[in-house]
Design a protein around this motif. Sequence first.
Motif: not given
Length: 192
Positions: A156-163, A170-175
């Motif tokens: 699925g869609a990963p989510v990232y945090v950008v400063d 940071l990276r968050y896996p899908p779901n």
Amino acid sequence: MTTSATDANRTARGRLVLIALFLLFFGSAFGAGLLRFSGWMPAGLKNNGELLNPPVDLRQSSLQLASGEAYAWQPETRIWRILAVPSSAGCATGACDELLAQLDKVWRLFGHNADQVHVLWLGEAPAAAAQLPEVRVLQEDASLREALPRSADPAGAPVYVVDPNGFVILRYPPNADPAGLRTDVARLLKLK
């Protein structure tokens, strides 16, 4: 009791107190060192997302909004970004609508700090994104996708945090649980 017996008792008691103080001081220091080098961390200091080491530098990337305008980093404004990177195949199942709803909820839970967070969506966004002021839809950018670690996740869609400076940290896996994302970003918002 004689004086020499009293002195011997006092000396023994003094030694025991000295040994107890020695053990209390050096024992706690030894225990702390053991915990530190074993990798243990208190739960309040752990992040929920995967820490990217080294962070991905996006400062030189020229991102374009779907409207055609340039998206500038502007580090002086101290804006944190949550970047969703869905694949076109992953959005066919409605997972993108759910992800967008979760990101909207996370953003709203920041309350008065919500103005310090932008939600970026790479590529074609669900129709509901047009009604969400915090969502900035970015034009599809193959070089950006390639720069992000494991962005083509088949799950699925990963989510990232950008400063604020443009580093992906940071990276968050899908779901992934959106509560973990909210906790991490809320902690980052407190940094000055």
